[in-house]
Structures are given as structure tokens and as C-alpha cells.
Design an enzyme around this catalytic site. Structure first.
Site, PDB file in Angstrom:
ATOM      1  N   CYS A   2       1.841  -3.611  16.531  1.00  0.00           N
ATOM      2  CA  CYS A   2       1.606  -4.168  17.863  1.00  0.00           C
ATOM      3  C   CYS A   2       0.142  -4.542  18.113  1.00  0.00           C
ATOM      4  CB  CYS A   2       1.999  -3.161  18.924  1.00  0.00           C
ATOM      5  SG  CYS A   2       3.647  -2.525  18.759  1.00  0.00           S
ATOM      6  N   ARG A  27      -1.056  -8.996  12.293  1.00  0.00           N
ATOM      7  CA  ARG A  27      -0.772  -7.557  12.263  1.00  0.00           C
ATOM      8  C   ARG A  27       0.710  -7.283  12.045  1.00  0.00           C
ATOM      9  NH1 ARG A  27      -4.939  -4.472  15.179  1.00  0.00           N
ATOM     10  NH2 ARG A  27      -3.407  -2.929  15.739  1.00  0.00           N
ATOM     11  N   TRP A  74       5.875  -4.783  17.701  1.00  0.00           N
ATOM     12  CA  TRP A  74       6.548  -4.478  16.435  1.00  0.00           C
ATOM     13  C   TRP A  74       7.490  -3.342  16.772  1.00  0.00           C
ATOM     14  CZ3 TRP A  74       7.070  -0.387  12.942  1.00  0.00           C
ATOM     15  CH2 TRP A  74       7.417  -0.743  11.633  1.00  0.00           C
ATOM     16  N   ASN A 100       0.464   0.081  22.743  1.00  0.00           N
ATOM     17  CA  ASN A 100       0.571   0.283  21.297  1.00  0.00           C
ATOM     18  C   ASN A 100       0.693   1.777  21.059  1.00  0.00           C
ATOM     19  OD1 ASN A 100       0.105  -2.396  20.960  1.00  0.00           O
ATOM     20  ND2 ASN A 100      -1.861  -2.184  19.912  1.00  0.00           N
ATOM     21  N   GLY A 101       1.460   2.161  20.050  1.00  0.00           N
ATOM     22  CA  GLY A 101       1.603   3.581  19.732  1.00  0.00           C
ATOM     23  C   GLY A 101       3.006   4.059  20.038  1.00  0.00           C
ATOM     24  N   GLU A 499       0.660  -2.119  -8.185  1.00  0.00           N
ATOM     25  CA  GLU A 499       0.196  -3.056  -7.163  1.00  0.00           C
ATOM     26  C   GLU A 499       0.903  -4.410  -7.306  1.00  0.00           C
ATOM     27  OE1 GLU A 499      -1.173  -2.885  -4.462  1.00  0.00           O
ATOM     28  OE2 GLU A 499      -1.994  -4.842  -4.041  1.00  0.00           O
ATOM     29  N   LYS A 503       3.220  -6.117  -4.422  1.00  0.00           N
ATOM     30  CA  LYS A 503       2.962  -7.462  -3.879  1.00  0.00           C
ATOM     31  C   LYS A 503       4.251  -8.276  -3.869  1.00  0.00           C
ATOM     32  CE  LYS A 503      -0.007  -7.252  -2.164  1.00  0.00           C
ATOM     33  NZ  LYS A 503      -0.639  -6.003  -2.128  1.00  0.00           N
ATOM     34  N   GLU A 506       6.716  -6.937  -1.246  1.00  0.00           N
ATOM     35  CA  GLU A 506       6.263  -7.148   0.139  1.00  0.00           C
ATOM     36  C   GLU A 506       6.546  -8.555   0.639  1.00  0.00           C
ATOM     37  OE1 GLU A 506       2.337  -4.575   1.190  1.00  0.00           O
ATOM     38  OE2 GLU A 506       2.096  -6.021  -0.403  1.00  0.00           O
ATOM     39  N   HIS A 522      12.022   6.231 -20.362  1.00  0.00           N
ATOM     40  CA  HIS A 522      12.687   7.388 -19.756  1.00  0.00           C
ATOM     41  C   HIS A 522      13.471   7.004 -18.512  1.00  0.00           C
ATOM     42  CE1 HIS A 522      10.475   9.763 -22.611  1.00  0.00           C
ATOM     43  NE2 HIS A 522       9.369   9.157 -22.231  1.00  0.00           N
ATOM     44  N   LYS A 621       0.360  -5.290   9.266  1.00  0.00           N
ATOM     45  CA  LYS A 621      -0.929  -5.248   8.581  1.00  0.00           C
ATOM     46  C   LYS A 621      -1.572  -3.881   8.732  1.00  0.00           C
ATOM     47  CE  LYS A 621      -4.345  -6.848   6.321  1.00  0.00           C
ATOM     48  NZ  LYS A 621      -4.067  -6.828   4.864  1.00  0.00           N
TER      49      LYS A 621
HETATM   50  C1  G6P Z   1       0.249  -1.551   5.421  1.00  0.00           C
HETATM   51  C2  G6P Z   1      -0.152  -2.902   4.845  1.00  0.00           C
HETATM   52  C3  G6P Z   1      -0.597  -2.736   3.393  1.00  0.00           C
HETATM   53  C4  G6P Z   1      -1.714  -1.701   3.310  1.00  0.00           C
HETATM   54  C5  G6P Z   1      -1.305  -0.371   3.950  1.00  0.00           C
HETATM   55  C6  G6P Z   1      -2.495   0.568   4.090  1.00  0.00           C
HETATM   56  O1  G6P Z   1       1.410  -1.108   4.815  1.00  0.00           O
HETATM   57  O2  G6P Z   1       0.922  -3.805   4.919  1.00  0.00           O
HETATM   58  O3  G6P Z   1      -1.066  -3.977   2.901  1.00  0.00           O
HETATM   59  O4  G6P Z   1      -2.054  -1.499   1.976  1.00  0.00           O
HETATM   60  O5  G6P Z   1      -0.798  -0.588   5.259  1.00  0.00           O
HETATM   61  O6  G6P Z   1      -3.406  -0.014   4.977  1.00  0.00           O
HETATM   62  P1  G6P Z   1      -4.930   0.316   5.085  1.00  0.00           P
HETATM   63  O7  G6P Z   1      -5.429  -0.550   6.182  1.00  0.00           O
HETATM   64  O8  G6P Z   1      -5.027   1.782   5.421  1.00  0.00           O
HETATM   65  O9  G6P Z   1      -5.558   0.023   3.778  1.00  0.00           O
END
Ligand code: G6P
Length: 626
Positions: A2, A27, A74, A100-101, A499, A503, A506, A522, A621
Site C-alpha cells: 500500500c 510498490r 494491496w 497502510n499496515g 536468484e 526472478k 516473480e 537428490h 516492492k
Molecule cells: C519483496 C520484493 C523483493 C525483495 C524483498 C525484500 O518481496 O518484491 O524484490 O527482494 O521484498 O525487500 P527488501 O526491500 O527488504 O530488500
């Protein structure tokens, strides 16, 4: 997650709020809305869907006024519908709120309010706060003996008392922006666990959940702390702490500029940020390499050399991509500095209680500095007396401010939800940290100098790596229709495999798993068939031939192989179906180059599958709730 914007001043507030909401889109959200306070009352426009759709609604039903609040939601409590979108009215419309929260005790509060006759329209936790505000406002009016507001409207102090009484009953986290119908020209904000930043302009005040809506409007900002309440109007800013009274605002300078948050000719933020990496890695290194002492310069750790030499264990805690960077950091710190290092998921660390001696140093790694789990894990470690530092990108964020010290990434705003440039910057900073600790202990001067030389060369190596883009595009064309992927690598490239898989998941919603290449035998090998490509990260290194054997095992089972290998590696080309070449660098620096083709691969596969690369479904985000 949010986002909040607010404004009190002289502009047409809907325009500012809409622009701000657009800037907060990165975000992650599913609905949006605004409320405007004018002489005739409070007007709300809100709807599920994108900010552009809200913009169309406002265009057809404009709301004039120069004080207002806006929100991107959100969904947490209740589906993303028009009704559940913020702002929410309280009472019979005397209050409007965005939040927010998460209000954890919303259920019991809701029942209490329903018994008092308040009617709930939404399923949100936020509406509880709205009705509570209206309830306490009316209580205050009754207590002070006012029969309603006069010509001038309500006294701000009265509204403030209603806010304080409401906050005293809320459990959980909140960033709140509130309009009172009878309090013209004023908006009130309150924070506990969800960030809010105030911008100070000439005859105007701004509010937002991060600085991006303020860029270009003002450079003077004040970050609200937990338990602070701010009263914003055209001409004044007043901040009170809920327990200690009046606060003198600490004004800071915002360094972000407009071009940081614009696409600058790129079709997507993700691609722009991938291409920024030669520069962002250079920024992370700038001023931090000391060739004369053959070490790194770490100005902000706020610990003396003596204190740092006492440390005998490091804990890195993070979420998502930042956690992957932490894994690379573990390998670096253990190899270079011989420092026992563990990487903990912040969401686990905050509730697990692992034994940690008073010689343990904790680093929270976070791009946003606002991830709720990372913040909570950091607080838990601080509570137990550990020096707790941050590796963070966003200046002034909650984690940056609460940490005992730390290292900024200086990567500029990362807008694409899938983290790219923050990862390589985090790895760069962790390499510097490993060098710093190593040189304090046993690493020789020549080794330190060699590492510095190699680090200086990295921006150029990353620039060269980007030349693989055309090849990556071709590979994506041939492979985008597969629905399952394995990503395999060893040693420094194991976190890169994780990673790469993250990606792809996501932004293209394809199932992908990262594994240490040898561990694949395994379990995951059972998944291998013609329909399951394996992406091997196999640049030359100490156990290169072992990874070649792992690749052969996949080929023997007819699994398609895409390899990320060093320029000119013909052995890999003989086995793999596709090879994407990257420049040859030292093993410990390979994550910085190998991550890049994987970022590009997920980007192109997502595009070919018609996905929204910058704003993938369900993701946010900055994850500010648990
Ligand atoms: C969310 C984002 C990721 C990020 C993670 C941690 O899940 O979508 O891209 O890696 O949060 O975020 P930070 O801001 O703590 O690195």
C-alpha cells in the site's frame, strides 16, 4: 505494498494525488482512491484496478479542493473491490482515512463499534480506525461541550485528541492519513511501523509513504518516527509524540531527482535498472576503496576497530533477493575474513531464538529499508544487545534510521518490483565488507591490493556483460513456452541460481527452482525431461569440471540446457543447447556478472508471455506487513 499520499496547500489536490499515486504504483497494489476536503465536506473517488482507471473516474467526476489524501491498496483484509478500496469514511462521513499496515485487533474493535451502532461497509481492518476516529471525535465534542462546529470549524487540538484516543486502542501497525470534515485546511498523519515522510514546501505541505511522490515538489523532508502524529496545513507543520509531547522536526534534504524515477527511454523500469548496473556498482564502490591501505573504507559502521576485532560471528538477515545477496556475503566473509557467518530469513529469525554471543554482529540487508520482517528481526537483535547494522538502499528508511550504523547502496530508487540493481549493489557492498574484515585480521597487503584492482574493474565487466542481451533475447524466444525450470550453480553461483529462479517466478509466473548443481541428484533430477530446461551457471572455476558432469547428467536425461559460461568456452558449448557468454572474472566476483543474463532472461520470457514485468501480480516492492 500500500501507498499513501497527502497534500495541504494551494494546488488542485486531485492532480497532485493522482501523480503521487502513479509514482507509488511500483510498490504493488490492486485498487486506488482519493479523498478531498473542501468547504462542502469530504468527497471520495475510489475503485479497484489501476491508478489510470481512477484517473478516468476523477476526470468524469472531478473533485475540486486543495487538501486531500490518496491511497494505493494491496489487499490484506477483504478482496480488492471498489468498496474495500481506501479512503474509508468514519461515522456519518465526519472523517476519511487511508491506512497502510494491519490493525491486528480489528475484529474485537469492529464488534464493539457495531454494538454502538456503527455500520461497516467494507471488510477492511481500516474502517475500524475510521469509525473509531469519528467516535472519539464525537466524544471530545461532547466532553468539551461543543454543540457542533462553528463557522471556523473544529479546533485542531480537538481532532488531535480524537486521534490520540483512537491510536491508544489500535494494536498492530499503521501509517494513517486522516481528514476531518470540520477541520478545514488540515490533514493529520500518524505512524507506527509503517513509514511516512512529510515534505515542506512554500505555503504547502506534502505527505507520502515514501519520498517518490515528493520529488520535484520539495527537497525538505521530515521522516516521521513511530508514535508520532503530524498536523499538516498550508502554512505549518506540527509534530507530537504520543508519549513525550511536542517534537522539533528534524528536516533532511531529499537527494532524489526526477530522472531517478523516470523511464529515460526504456520500455520498463526493470530493463532500465538492469542497464544501470555498471553505474550502480560504481556508486557502491565510490570512495570505499583505499589502495594505500589495501582495504575498504567503511565510514558508517559506527564501531571502532577494537570493537570490530572482538566480533567472532556475523549474522546476515534479510528477505527475498536481499537474502540471496546475503548468501553470497556468507561465502565471501567466510573465505576472505575467515569469519563464521550465517544467513537467516528475517521472518524466521524474528521468532526463533538462536544462541548468539555478545560477540555477534548483525547486518540487516534490505533494499527498501521497510520490509516488516527484516525490521522486526533487526529490532529483536538490538533488544538482545547485539550491534545491529544495515546494508540498505533507501536513505531515511525505518531500518536505516533504527540501525546502529551501516552501509548505503547508493543505487538510486529501484522501481521495478523484481529487484535487480539492488542485488548487485548488495553483493558489491558485501565484498567490500569481507575485504575490510579480512584486512583487519589476516589478509595480506598484496591480496588486498589485488582484490581492490579487480573490484575497480567490475563496472566495466558489467558493461561488457550487457552485450549478451541479444543472445538472451534469442534464447527467451526459443524457451518462453516451458512451464518448469531448474537453475543450477555451485559455490558463489549457487545463490545466483536461487536468484535466477526467483526472478523467473516473480515476473513470468513460471515454476522455477534454484539448487546447488550437485544436490540436484537428490531429488530435482526426477523432474528432468524434454519439457524442463535447466539453466546452468557455469563460469570457469575450481570445480568447473564437476559442474560439467552435472550438466552431462541432465543431458543424458534429455533435459534442455541453457548455460551461462565464460567467453570462448567451447567445452560448455559442446554439451549445452544454448550458451550465453559472460566475461571471465575471479570466482568470488562471478555473481556480479552471472546475475545479469538471468535478469534479462526472466525479463524477456515475462514479456513474451504477456506479463507486466514492472508490476507482477500479487507481489509488492516493499512488504510492510508480516
Ligand atoms: C519483496 C520484493 C523483493 C525483495 C524483498 C525484500 O518481496 O518484491 O524484490 O527482494 O521484498 O525487500 P527488501 O526491500 O527488504 O530488500
Amino acid at each position: 505494498m500500500c501507498g499513501i499520499v497527502g497534500y495541504a496547500g494551494f494546488r488542485n489536490v486531485s492532480d497532485f494525488l493522482l501523480e503521487g499515486l502513479h509514482r507509488l504504483e511500483y510498490r504493488g497494489y490492486d485498487s486506488a482512491g482519493i479523498a478531498v476536503l473542501s468547504e462542502t465536506g469530504i468527497d471520495v473517488r475510489k475503485r479497484a484496478g489501476r491508478v489510470t482507471e481512477l484517473g478516468m473516474l476523477i476526470e468524469s467526476q472531478p473533485i475540486p479542493g486543495s487538501v486531500g489524501i490518496g491511497h494505493t491498496r494491496w489487499a490484506t483484509h477483504g478482496e480488492p473491490t471498489d468498496v474495500n478500496s481506501h479512503p474509508h469514511f468514519g461515522g456519518s462521513g465526519e472523517v476519511a482515512v487511508v491506512h497502510n499496515g494491519v490493525i491486528e485487533n480489528y475484529d474485537s474493535l469492529r464488534k464493539q463499534l457495531q454494538q454502538l451502532g456503527y455500520v461497516f461497509r467494507s471488510q477492511t481492518d481500516t474502517e475500524v480506525a475510521a469509525h473509531l476516529l469519528a467516535h472519539h471525535l464525537n466524544e471530545q465534542i461532547r466532553l468539551e461541550g461543543l454543540g457542533g462546529s462553528g463557522e471556523e470549524g473544529l479546533d485542531t487540538d480537538l481532532c488531535l485528541k480524537a486521534v490520540e484516543a483512537t491510536l491508544a486502542r489500535l494494536k498492530g501497525t499503521y501509517g494513517l492519513a486522516i481528514l476531518f470534515r470540520e477541520c478545514p485546511g488540515t490533514l493529520i498523519a500518524a505512524r507506527c511501523g509503517s513509514p511516512l515522510v512529510i515534505g515542506i514546501g512554500e505555503n504547502e505541505s506534502f505527505l507520502a509513504s515514501d519520498a517518490s511522490p515528493l520529488v520535484g515538489y520539495t527537497k525538505e523532508v521530515v521522516y516521521l518516527s513511530d508514535n508520532e502524529i503530524a498536523v499538516l496545513s498550508q502554512s505549518a507543520l506540527r509534530i507530537e509524540h504520543r508519549h513525550t509531547g511536542k517534537v522539533r522536526p528534524s528536516i533532511q534534504t531529499l537527494s532524489q531527482v526526477n530522472s531517478d524515477i523516470e523511464l529515460n527511454g526504456f520500455p520498463h523500469y526493470m530493463l532500465k535498472e538492469i542497464y544501470e548496473q555498471p553505474q550502480t556498482v560504481e556508486n557502491a564502490l565510490r570512495g570505499r576503496l583505499d589502495s594505500e591501505e589495501a582495504t575498504a573504507v567503511m565510514g558508517g559502521l559506527n564501531l571502532s576497530a577494537k570493537e570490530l576485532r572482538r566480533i567472532d560471528r556475523i549474522v546476515l538477515t534479510a528477505c527475498g533477493t536481499s537474502w540471496h545477496a546475503g548468501l553470497v556475503g556468507e561465502y565471501l566473509l567466510e573465505e576472505f575474513a575467515r569469519m563464521p557467518t550465517e544467513v537467516e530469513y528475517a521472518s524466521e529469525l524474528r521468532y526463533r531464538n538462536p544462541p548468539m554471543s555478545d560477540r555477534t554482529l548483525v547486518f540487516a540487508i534490505t533494499q527498501s529499508g521497510e520490509t516488516a520482517d527484516t525490521l522486526a528481526a533487526m529490532r529483536e537483535c538490538k533488544r538482545k544487545g547485539h550491534p545491529t547494522l544495515a546494508i540498505c538502499n533507501v536513505v531515511g528508511s525505518s531500518i536505516a534510521r533504527e540501525a546502529d550504523g551501516g552501509i548505503y547502496l547508493h543505487a538510486g530508487p529501484e522501481i521495478g518490483v523484481a529487484s535487480t540493481k539492488a542485488f548487485t549493489s548488495q553483493v558489491t557492498v558485501l565484498t567490500l565488507l569481507a575485504l575490510y574484515f579480512a584486512r583487519m585480521r589476516h589478509m595480506s597487503f598484496p591480496t588486498g591490493q589485488r582484490i581492490i584492482k579487480q573490484l575497480r574493474n567490475m563496472p566495466e565487466m558489467i558493461q561488457k556483460t550487457l552485450e549478451c542481451h541479444d543472445k538472451v533475447r534469442e534464447v527467451a524466444d526459443r524457451y518462453y513456452h516451458f512451464n518448469n525450470y531448474l537453475y543450477l550453480g555451485r559455490l558463489y553461483n549457487f545463490p545466483v541460481a536461487l536468484e535466477g529462479a526467483l526472478k523467473l517466478k516473480e515476473i513470468s509466473y513460471i515454476h522455477a527452482e534454484g539448487y546447488p548443481a550437485a544436490e540436484m541428484k537428490h531429488g530435482p533430477i526426477a523432474l528432468v525431461d524434454e519439457q524442463t530446461p535447466s539453466v546452468f551457471i557455469i563460469p570457469r572455476g575450481a570445480i568447473y569440471s564437476k559442474v560439467i558432469s552435472n550438466m552431462e547428467e541432465i543431458r543424458a536425461r534429455r533435459g534442455p540446457v541453457i548455460a551461462i559460461a565464460c567467453e570462448g568456452d567451447l567445452d560448455v558449448a559442446r554439451i549445452a543447447d544454448e550458451v550465453i557468454y559472460v566475461p571471465e572474472v575471479e570466482e568470488y566476483l562471478q555473481p556480479l556478472v552471472c546475475a545479469i543474463p538471468l535478469q534479462l532472461l526472466s525479463y524477456h520470457i515475462a514479456l513474451l508471455r504477456g506479463c507486466n514485468v514492472d508490476r507482477p501480480r500479487n507481489l509488492a516492492k516493499s512488504v510492510t506487513v508480516e
